[in-house]
Design an enzyme around this catalytic site. Structure first.
Site, PDB file in Angstrom:
ATOM      1  N   ASN A  97       1.582   3.981  -6.124  1.00 52.83           N
ATOM      2  CA  ASN A  97       1.350   5.271  -5.467  1.00 52.83           C
ATOM      3  C   ASN A  97       0.070   5.855  -6.047  1.00 52.83           C
ATOM      4  O   ASN A  97       0.069   6.537  -7.068  1.00 52.83           O
ATOM      5  CB  ASN A  97       2.532   6.209  -5.698  1.00 52.83           C
ATOM      6  CG  ASN A  97       2.461   7.449  -4.824  1.00 52.83           C
ATOM      7  OD1 ASN A  97       1.403   7.800  -4.312  1.00 52.83           O
ATOM      8  ND2 ASN A  97       3.588   8.098  -4.649  1.00 52.83           N
ATOM      9  N   SER A 143       9.302   2.462  -0.131  1.00 51.64           N
ATOM     10  CA  SER A 143       9.405   3.729  -0.848  1.00 51.64           C
ATOM     11  C   SER A 143       9.884   4.829   0.083  1.00 51.64           C
ATOM     12  O   SER A 143       9.582   4.828   1.281  1.00 51.64           O
ATOM     13  CB  SER A 143       8.046   4.122  -1.425  1.00 51.64           C
ATOM     14  OG  SER A 143       8.043   5.464  -1.873  1.00 51.64           O
ATOM     15  N   TYR A 156      -0.777   5.502   0.512  1.00 58.63           N
ATOM     16  CA  TYR A 156       0.507   4.938   0.104  1.00 58.63           C
ATOM     17  C   TYR A 156       1.574   5.175   1.166  1.00 58.63           C
ATOM     18  O   TYR A 156       2.350   4.270   1.495  1.00 58.63           O
ATOM     19  CB  TYR A 156       0.924   5.560  -1.222  1.00 58.63           C
ATOM     20  CG  TYR A 156       2.158   4.978  -1.853  1.00 58.63           C
ATOM     21  CD1 TYR A 156       2.129   3.708  -2.432  1.00 58.63           C
ATOM     22  CD2 TYR A 156       3.356   5.688  -1.900  1.00 58.63           C
ATOM     23  CE1 TYR A 156       3.255   3.175  -3.033  1.00 58.63           C
ATOM     24  CE2 TYR A 156       4.482   5.163  -2.500  1.00 58.63           C
ATOM     25  CZ  TYR A 156       4.438   3.903  -3.064  1.00 58.63           C
ATOM     26  OH  TYR A 156       5.557   3.366  -3.661  1.00 58.63           O
TER      27      TYR A 156
END
Length: 261
Positions: A97, A143, A156
């Site tokens: 990230n 994620s 990200y």
């Protein structure tokens, strides 16, 4: 439960992270099950991890490669195939990230996609001839940012959204080859990188307590080992009819009501 991973050659990208990272823990879990993790990483830490596992009587193989380049992706797969003559699973794990947002350049955004998404495609594509022979599964580490947003991390977020889309696309496209493709979504897990992020707060412990208070199951962070256990299940024949799934190992953080006390 015997997961029947013994002697299975499984690529783990980003497998030489710091001790306690999801990649490093996954490598150790695969080795403990008797599998052969192929550690793909740019960092020389991979040599030490390979050595530590060998000292424990567990086989592993490290390939040092920069997966942000096409050449690095092909090197990773090529050396694996050259060494073992087979590939029986992939864990696409590498990602950071990196906080690339609107204040960054076009090139920085593209670099973020290369770091967090593009190698998922290139490594998997390069390994397909061997995966089609073995029917080996693909597990993509994703994620919560792909679903919840975070702010200030467009690269990200876009990459991890792409990871989820590719999971469903590949599960459909590769079904006739018997290749299962699933994603594991990580939310709040106390990895070294997460600890480093917490340390940017004026009061890291208070920040941690605020976050964990909103995690419904147990008001605690997810352990990296719990992520690795789900990965092992998806690698194994115990999940033989599971594909195209987006699995959240997060104590209910993303989907359950956070209005808890």
């Amino acid at each position: 439960m015997d997961l029947k991973l013994n002697n299975k050659v499984i690529i783990v990208t980003g497998g030489a992270g710091f001790t306690g990272s999801i990649g490093e823990v996954t490598v150790r879990h695969i080795a403990a099950e008797g599998g052969i993790p192929v550690i793909i990483d740019k960092s020389e830490r991979g040599f030490q991890l390979e050595k530590r596992l060998a000292e424990q009587g567990q086989e592993a193989f490290f390939v040092q490669a920069d997966l942000t380049t096409e050449e690095g992706c092909h090197k990773a797969v090529g050396k694996t195939a050259q060494t073992y003559g087979r590939i029986e699973g992939i864990v696409n794990n590498l990602g950071v990230n990196d906080g690339v947002g609107f204040e960054h350049s076009y090139d920085a955004f593209i670099d973020s996609l290369k770091l967090n998404l593009v190698h998922f495609f290139e490594v998997t594509k390069a390994a397909l001839p061997w995966l089609k022979k073995s029917g080996g599964p693909v597990i993509n580490i994703a994620s919560k940012v792909a679903l919840t947003g975070q702010g200030g991390t467009s690269g990200y977020a876009a990459a991890k959204g792409g990871v989820l889309a590719l999971t469903r696309e590949w599960a459909l496209e590769l079904r006739e080859s018997g290749i299962r493709v699933n994603a594991v979504v990580v939310a709040e897990s106390m990895t070294p990188a997460y600890r480093e992020w917490l340390d940017t707060f004026d009061n890291p412990e208070q920040a941690r307590e605020t976050i964990t208070s909103k995690i419904p199951l147990g008001q605690r962070m997810t352990e990296p080992s719990e992520i690795a256990d789900m990965v092992l299940f998806l690698l194994s024949a115990r999940s033989s009819h599971t594909t195209g799934q987006i699995l959240h190992v997060d104590g209910g953080y993303v989907h359950l009501d956070r209005a808890i006390t």
